[in-house]
Design a protein around this motif. Structure first.
Motif, mmCIF file in Angstrom:
data_model
loop_
_atom_site.group_PDB
_atom_site.id
_atom_site.type_symbol
_atom_site.label_atom_id
_atom_site.label_comp_id
_atom_site.label_asym_id
_atom_site.label_seq_id
_atom_site.Cartn_x
_atom_site.Cartn_y
_atom_site.Cartn_z
ATOM 1 N N ASP A 16 0.816 -1.300 -0.014
ATOM 2 C CA ASP A 16 -0.006 0.180 -0.084
ATOM 3 C C ASP A 16 0.878 1.309 0.030
ATOM 4 O O ASP A 16 1.294 1.687 0.901
ATOM 5 C CB ASP A 16 -0.963 -0.073 1.352
ATOM 6 C CG ASP A 16 -2.055 1.269 1.128
ATOM 7 O OD1 ASP A 16 -1.754 2.242 0.354
ATOM 8 O OD2 ASP A 16 -3.236 1.070 1.607
ATOM 9 N N ASP A 17 1.043 1.801 -1.208
ATOM 10 C CA ASP A 17 1.659 3.197 -1.458
ATOM 11 C C ASP A 17 0.706 4.017 -2.101
ATOM 12 O O ASP A 17 1.137 4.857 -3.080
ATOM 13 C CB ASP A 17 3.012 2.984 -2.141
ATOM 14 C CG ASP A 17 3.847 4.036 -2.288
ATOM 15 O OD1 ASP A 17 3.567 5.125 -1.562
ATOM 16 O OD2 ASP A 17 4.621 4.241 -3.229
ATOM 17 N N HIS A 20 -2.576 7.236 1.196
ATOM 18 C CA HIS A 20 -1.993 7.641 2.470
ATOM 19 C C HIS A 20 -2.993 8.256 3.592
ATOM 20 O O HIS A 20 -2.657 8.355 4.742
ATOM 21 C CB HIS A 20 -0.949 8.453 2.630
ATOM 22 C CG HIS A 20 0.387 7.930 1.465
ATOM 23 N ND1 HIS A 20 0.860 6.694 1.392
ATOM 24 C CD2 HIS A 20 1.169 8.812 0.807
ATOM 25 C CE1 HIS A 20 1.764 6.530 0.660
ATOM 26 N NE2 HIS A 20 2.066 7.707 0.083
ATOM 27 N N LEU A 28 -6.246 3.499 3.943
ATOM 28 C CA LEU A 28 -5.498 2.670 4.522
ATOM 29 C C LEU A 28 -6.137 1.456 5.220
ATOM 30 O O LEU A 28 -6.105 0.342 4.678
ATOM 31 C CB LEU A 28 -4.433 3.110 5.330
ATOM 32 C CG LEU A 28 -3.368 4.043 4.627
ATOM 33 C CD1 LEU A 28 -2.573 4.654 5.961
ATOM 34 C CD2 LEU A 28 -2.484 3.367 3.968
ATOM 35 N N GLU A 38 3.422 1.338 3.632
ATOM 36 C CA GLU A 38 4.353 2.239 3.873
ATOM 37 C C GLU A 38 3.925 3.725 3.877
ATOM 38 O O GLU A 38 2.869 4.012 3.760
ATOM 39 C CB GLU A 38 5.549 2.104 2.535
ATOM 40 C CG GLU A 38 4.717 2.347 1.425
ATOM 41 C CD GLU A 38 6.044 1.722 0.024
ATOM 42 O OE1 GLU A 38 6.385 2.890 -0.428
ATOM 43 O OE2 GLU A 38 6.002 0.655 -0.031
ATOM 44 N N ASP A 39 4.944 4.682 4.155
ATOM 45 C CA ASP A 39 4.776 5.767 4.282
ATOM 46 C C ASP A 39 3.843 6.310 5.455
ATOM 47 O O ASP A 39 3.037 7.099 5.344
ATOM 48 C CB ASP A 39 4.246 6.691 3.107
ATOM 49 C CG ASP A 39 5.019 6.776 1.953
ATOM 50 O OD1 ASP A 39 6.450 6.301 2.244
ATOM 51 O OD2 ASP A 39 4.757 6.995 0.928
ATOM 52 N N LEU A 40 3.994 5.590 6.451
ATOM 53 C CA LEU A 40 2.864 5.572 7.714
ATOM 54 C C LEU A 40 3.412 6.761 8.669
ATOM 55 O O LEU A 40 2.803 7.393 9.432
ATOM 56 C CB LEU A 40 2.980 4.333 8.668
ATOM 57 C CG LEU A 40 2.363 3.279 7.818
ATOM 58 C CD1 LEU A 40 2.399 2.026 8.899
ATOM 59 C CD2 LEU A 40 1.092 3.616 7.657
ATOM 60 N N THR A 87 2.513 9.457 7.634
ATOM 61 C CA THR A 87 1.394 10.153 7.483
ATOM 62 C C THR A 87 0.346 10.095 8.707
ATOM 63 O O THR A 87 -0.617 10.797 8.564
ATOM 64 C CB THR A 87 0.691 10.097 5.993
ATOM 65 O OG1 THR A 87 0.412 8.586 6.082
ATOM 66 C CG2 THR A 87 1.662 10.283 5.089
ATOM 67 N N CYS A 88 0.645 9.428 9.302
ATOM 68 C CA CYS A 88 -0.366 8.930 10.335
ATOM 69 C C CYS A 88 -0.399 9.995 11.543
ATOM 70 O O CYS A 88 -1.345 10.080 12.154
ATOM 71 C CB CYS A 88 -0.082 7.478 11.085
ATOM 72 S SG CYS A 88 -0.391 5.890 10.121
ATOM 73 N N TYR A 117 -3.653 14.089 6.214
ATOM 74 C CA TYR A 117 -3.989 12.640 5.728
ATOM 75 C C TYR A 117 -4.808 12.055 6.762
ATOM 76 O O TYR A 117 -4.721 11.030 6.932
ATOM 77 C CB TYR A 117 -2.712 11.947 5.577
ATOM 78 C CG TYR A 117 -1.841 12.407 4.313
ATOM 79 C CD1 TYR A 117 -2.166 12.095 2.995
ATOM 80 C CD2 TYR A 117 -0.659 13.294 4.687
ATOM 81 C CE1 TYR A 117 -1.242 12.381 2.072
ATOM 82 C CE2 TYR A 117 -0.144 13.738 3.598
ATOM 83 C CZ TYR A 117 -0.353 13.042 2.200
ATOM 84 O OH TYR A 117 0.460 13.611 1.303
ATOM 85 N N SER A 139 8.030 4.346 9.538
ATOM 86 C CA SER A 139 7.027 4.792 8.466
ATOM 87 C C SER A 139 6.481 3.519 7.851
ATOM 88 O O SER A 139 5.878 3.461 6.891
ATOM 89 C CB SER A 139 7.651 5.627 7.297
ATOM 90 O OG SER A 139 8.079 6.592 8.071
#
Length: 218
Positions: free
Chosen positions: A111-112, A115, A120, A140-142, A144-145, A150, A197
């Motif tokens: 999952d890219d 975000h 997600l 990935e790119d967590l 952003t949590c 996001y 991330s």
């Protein structure tokens, strides 16, 4: 041990656009190396420039099927043999259903995508049951949590980080009080790994626990 293939591919890329955090490559290879040469079916949410789908095709080798999902119709241009792109939102059950009609199971889901927290979680709940035993779900790119842009924020219960933390309890549900029931996630998940991330869910059927005592003979 990591072969370093992905990092070298990235640094020497002269093809389609690739955008990755450098520290991701060791994590990818830690979880994906065993699939090389096995003709896996891989779903990547988020196609953008198409470079990562080309990278996965080169990494996994002959017979690998790479499936992409993106909301931008222009991403269809990245299709070629054994690379197919579906267009739509990753949180749309109808779109996911169309993909699953053709590809009922995946060895790897990456999952890219958008975000966004709601996306997600929706994608995970729709797709995780369709990851094969011994497969991997990679988010990935967590970072952003933690970003309001996001739908993120530190400690907010609806972020994917907090959602994944609750899945740790579900992983251990067999030991928990009666108010936490063993479910399909508990039965089918071997491990959850967290990195900067990144969260990685490894699928493998849980077995019966055996607590064995060994001691010297009297």
């Amino acid at each position: 041990m990591s072969s370093g293939f992905l990092h070298r591919y990235f640094l020497n890329n002269s093809g389609k656009r690739l955008h990755k955090w450098v520290h991701y490559f060791d994590v990818y290879e830690r979880h994906f190396e065993r699939f090389r040469g096995t003709a896996p079916t891989v779903l990547e949410i988020g196609v953008h420039g198409g470079g990562s789908m080309e990278m996965w095709k080169a990494y996994f080798g002959e017979g690998a099927r790479i499936v992409g999902l993106d909301i931008n119709p222009e991403c269809k241009q990245h299709e070629r043999e054994n690379i197919e792109v579906f267009i739509g939102s990753q949180d749309d059950p109808a779109v996911i259903g169309t993909i699953l009609d053709k590809y009922p199971e995946f060895d790897i889901v990456i999952d890219d995508g958008s975000h966004r927290m709601s996306h997600l979680i929706a994608s995970f709940e729709l797709l995780y049951p369709h990851v094969r035993d011994n497969g991997v779900y990679f988010v990935e790119d967590l970072h952003t949590c933690y970003w309001p842009k996001y739908e993120g924020g530190l400690g907010l219960p609806h972020t994917f980080i907090e959602y994944a933390k609750r899945k740790i309890d579900q992983l251990n549900a067999v030991h928990a009080p009666e108010d936490l029931q063993v479910d399909d996630f508990s039965r089918s998940t071997d491990s959850i790994a967290f990195y900067d991330s990144i969260a990685v869910f490894e699928k493998r059927r849980q077995g019966h626990r055996q607590a064995i005592i060994t001691k010297p003979l009297d």
